[in-house]
Enzyme design. Structure first.
Site, PDB file in Angstrom:
ATOM      1  N   SER A   2     -26.383   0.601  -5.731  1.00 10.08           N
ATOM      2  CA  SER A   2     -25.300  -0.226  -6.138  1.00 10.08           C
ATOM      3  C   SER A   2     -24.088   0.184  -5.711  1.00 10.08           C
ATOM      4  O   SER A   2     -23.639   1.338  -5.592  1.00 10.08           O
ATOM      5  CB  SER A   2     -25.204   0.188  -7.681  1.00 10.08           C
ATOM      6  OG  SER A   2     -23.971  -0.383  -8.055  1.00 10.08           O
ATOM      7  N   HIS A  54     -27.426  -3.860  -4.223  1.00 10.45           N
ATOM      8  CA  HIS A  54     -27.099  -4.436  -5.691  1.00 10.45           C
ATOM      9  C   HIS A  54     -25.716  -4.483  -5.596  1.00 10.45           C
ATOM     10  O   HIS A  54     -24.768  -3.681  -5.318  1.00 10.45           O
ATOM     11  CB  HIS A  54     -27.543  -3.094  -6.602  1.00 10.45           C
ATOM     12  CG  HIS A  54     -27.524  -3.718  -8.022  1.00 10.45           C
ATOM     13  ND1 HIS A  54     -28.257  -4.666  -8.635  1.00 10.45           N
ATOM     14  CD2 HIS A  54     -26.466  -3.368  -8.772  1.00 10.45           C
ATOM     15  CE1 HIS A  54     -27.623  -4.568  -9.752  1.00 10.45           C
ATOM     16  NE2 HIS A  54     -26.809  -4.081  -9.859  1.00 10.45           N
ATOM     17  N   ASP A 106     -22.606  -5.545  -7.613  1.00 11.44           N
ATOM     18  CA  ASP A 106     -22.115  -5.779  -9.153  1.00 11.44           C
ATOM     19  C   ASP A 106     -20.650  -6.566  -9.397  1.00 11.44           C
ATOM     20  O   ASP A 106     -19.719  -5.928  -8.712  1.00 11.44           O
ATOM     21  CB  ASP A 106     -21.967  -4.423  -9.825  1.00 11.44           C
ATOM     22  CG  ASP A 106     -23.131  -3.630 -10.036  1.00 11.44           C
ATOM     23  OD1 ASP A 106     -23.756  -4.235 -10.855  1.00 11.44           O
ATOM     24  OD2 ASP A 106     -23.206  -2.362  -9.805  1.00 11.44           O
ATOM     25  N   MET A 121     -17.777  -7.769 -11.543  1.00 12.47           N
ATOM     26  CA  MET A 121     -17.180  -7.797 -13.178  1.00 12.47           C
ATOM     27  C   MET A 121     -16.010  -8.399 -13.130  1.00 12.47           C
ATOM     28  O   MET A 121     -15.258  -8.438 -11.992  1.00 12.47           O
ATOM     29  CB  MET A 121     -16.990  -6.353 -13.505  1.00 12.47           C
ATOM     30  CG  MET A 121     -18.194  -5.432 -13.114  1.00 12.47           C
ATOM     31  SD  MET A 121     -18.005  -3.639 -13.487  1.00 12.47           S
ATOM     32  CE  MET A 121     -19.617  -3.059 -13.066  1.00 12.47           C
ATOM     33  N   HIS A 158     -25.409  -9.198  -9.270  1.00 17.58           N
ATOM     34  CA  HIS A 158     -25.553  -8.824 -10.678  1.00 17.58           C
ATOM     35  C   HIS A 158     -24.223  -9.347 -11.453  1.00 17.58           C
ATOM     36  O   HIS A 158     -23.186  -8.570 -11.265  1.00 17.58           O
ATOM     37  CB  HIS A 158     -25.762  -7.409 -10.998  1.00 17.58           C
ATOM     38  CG  HIS A 158     -25.508  -6.864 -12.375  1.00 17.58           C
ATOM     39  ND1 HIS A 158     -25.717  -5.631 -12.901  1.00 17.58           N
ATOM     40  CD2 HIS A 158     -25.734  -7.828 -13.602  1.00 17.58           C
ATOM     41  CE1 HIS A 158     -25.524  -5.604 -14.280  1.00 17.58           C
ATOM     42  NE2 HIS A 158     -25.622  -6.756 -14.749  1.00 17.58           N
ATOM     43  N   MET A 184     -21.484  -9.807 -13.985  1.00 16.69           N
ATOM     44  CA  MET A 184     -21.201  -9.479 -15.317  1.00 16.69           C
ATOM     45  C   MET A 184     -19.853 -10.229 -15.618  1.00 16.69           C
ATOM     46  O   MET A 184     -18.689  -9.391 -15.702  1.00 16.69           O
ATOM     47  CB  MET A 184     -20.875  -7.872 -15.222  1.00 16.69           C
ATOM     48  CG  MET A 184     -22.279  -7.166 -15.330  1.00 16.69           C
ATOM     49  SD  MET A 184     -22.176  -5.277 -14.780  1.00 16.69           S
ATOM     50  CE  MET A 184     -22.171  -5.978 -13.121  1.00 16.69           C
ATOM     51  N   MET A 236     -30.676  -3.442 -18.536  1.00 18.59           N
ATOM     52  CA  MET A 236     -29.453  -2.406 -18.295  1.00 18.59           C
ATOM     53  C   MET A 236     -29.939  -1.213 -19.258  1.00 18.59           C
ATOM     54  O   MET A 236     -30.219  -1.337 -20.562  1.00 18.59           O
ATOM     55  CB  MET A 236     -28.297  -3.123 -18.963  1.00 18.59           C
ATOM     56  CG  MET A 236     -27.730  -4.102 -18.284  1.00 18.59           C
ATOM     57  SD  MET A 236     -27.365  -3.751 -16.459  1.00 18.59           S
ATOM     58  CE  MET A 236     -26.126  -2.309 -16.691  1.00 18.59           C
ATOM     59  N   ASP A 286     -31.129  -0.768 -14.370  1.00 21.71           N
ATOM     60  CA  ASP A 286     -29.879  -0.431 -13.709  1.00 21.71           C
ATOM     61  C   ASP A 286     -29.200   0.171 -14.933  1.00 21.71           C
ATOM     62  O   ASP A 286     -28.804  -0.116 -15.864  1.00 21.71           O
ATOM     63  CB  ASP A 286     -29.225  -2.144 -13.811  1.00 21.71           C
ATOM     64  CG  ASP A 286     -28.031  -1.953 -12.941  1.00 21.71           C
ATOM     65  OD1 ASP A 286     -27.353  -0.642 -12.628  1.00 21.71           O
ATOM     66  OD2 ASP A 286     -27.301  -2.895 -13.059  1.00 21.71           O
TER      67      ASP A 286
HETATM   68  C1  DX5 Z   1     -23.101  -1.091 -14.363  1.00 22.31           C
HETATM   69  C2  DX5 Z   1     -23.535  -1.575 -12.923  1.00 22.31           C
HETATM   70  C3  DX5 Z   1     -24.510  -0.601 -12.476  1.00 22.31           C
HETATM   71  C4  DX5 Z   1     -23.875   0.641 -11.923  1.00 22.31           C
HETATM   72  C5  DX5 Z   1     -25.094   1.546 -11.907  1.00 22.31           C
HETATM   73  O1  DX5 Z   1     -22.364  -2.071 -15.067  1.00 22.31           O
HETATM   74  O2  DX5 Z   1     -24.358  -2.748 -13.425  1.00 22.31           O
HETATM   75  O3  DX5 Z   1     -25.135  -1.295 -11.442  1.00 22.31           O
HETATM   76  O4  DX5 Z   1     -23.575   0.784 -10.779  1.00 22.31           O
HETATM   77  O5  DX5 Z   1     -24.454   2.987 -11.651  1.00 22.31           O
HETATM   78  P1  DX5 Z   1     -25.166   4.349 -12.031  1.00 22.31           P
HETATM   79  O6  DX5 Z   1     -26.450   4.338 -11.199  1.00 22.31           O
HETATM   80  O7  DX5 Z   1     -24.113   5.359 -11.466  1.00 22.31           O
HETATM   81  O8  DX5 Z   1     -25.502   4.346 -13.200  1.00 22.31           O
HETATM   82 ZN    ZN Z   2     -25.523  -3.577 -11.694  1.00 21.69          ZN
END
Ligand code: DX5
Ligand code: ZN
Length: 230
Positions: free
Chosen positions: A9, A34, A36, A38, A68, A70, A139, A177
């Site tokens: 990620s 990956h 992310d 947000m 991903h 969010m 998750m 994840d």
């Molecule tokens: C959290 C993200 C993850 C995050 C995981 O909302 O979706 O992808 O980066 O990080 P670690 O592996 O450090 O938990």
């Molecule tokens: Zn993620």
């Protein structure tokens, strides 16, 4: 079961030199990027969008990019991410008013579609859309931040999701994840996951060991996966 894929990620990468970080982690043996996204609305953090995805492609990244989302709403941004070079686009069912339509939109744009389940979200959403899903993402932390601890009830949920996928007989990846580390990836594999997101475990731990080399940590993750499969 299918091959194991490791998906660092980039939330934990050094954003000031993101292209180089992604190159290094792929050179060290990672399979998927990956990504992310947000929005400070669906989750309490704000990150990156299609421009950054396009920039990674322009930089020369050819590995699959696993976006991903969010964010809420979801639909309007899908074409932008497809255009920017996303391979997978996953979203949370709570973030879409019409889950079936959103899944179809993603496939219509030529991407693979995935549904993401928060720790407290039941897998029920899958029941009528299994044939429109290429990936199920569970998750194992509440989304928003890297570096949180793995929520152990996700192991039983992984087993449940694996049973549903096997029963459907479809080619669907099962991704995990949140809080994935060298010391728990084996039990996560044994519970049924085949695609493993790891943010802090790879970028933070790897960077501490050597700022530009992620080989050691990725090899350690793979060794645990091999042990779980033997
Ligand atoms: C959290 C993200 C993850 C995050 C995981 O909302 O979706 O992808 O980066 O990080 P670690 O592996 O450090 O938990
Ligand atoms: Zn993620």
């Amino acid at each position: 079961m299918t091959d194991n894929l490791i998906a660092p990620s980039i939330l934990s990468a050094d954003f000031a030199r993101l292209g180089e970080e992604v190159d290094n982690v792929l050179a060290a043996g990672a399979d998927i990027v990956h990504f992310d996204v947000m929005d400070n609305h669906f989750v309490p953090n704000l990150t990156i969008g299609p421009l950054v995805c396009a920039a990674l492609r322009k930089h020369g990244v050819t590995a699959p990019i696993d976006v991903h989302l969010m964010i809420s709403p979801v639909d309007r941004i899908i074409a932008d991410f497809a255009e920017a070079g996303a391979s997978y686009i996953t979203f949370h069912p709570e973030a879409s008013d019409h889950v079936d339509r959103t899944l179809q939109l993603i496939r219509d744009q030529g991407c693979r579609a995935g549904l993401v389940f928060n720790p407290a979200t039941p897998l029920d959403y899958l029941e009528y859309v299994m044939d429109k899903v290429d990936l199920v993402l569970l998750m194992s932390v509440n989304p928003g931040f890297s570096g949180q601890s793995f929520i152990s009830s996700t192991l039983e949920k992984l087993r449940q999701a694996r049973r549903l996928i096997e029963a459907a007989g479809l080619d669907i990846r099962l991704e995990i994840d949140g809080g994935v580390k060298v010391d728990n990836i084996g039990v996560i594999r044994a519970a049924g996951a085949d695609t493993f997101v790891a943010g802090s475990a790879i970028f933070s731990a790897g960077r501490d060991a050597d700022p530009n080399r992620y080989d050691t940590v990725i090899a350690a993750l793979r060794a645990e996966l091999a042990k779980a499969d033997s």
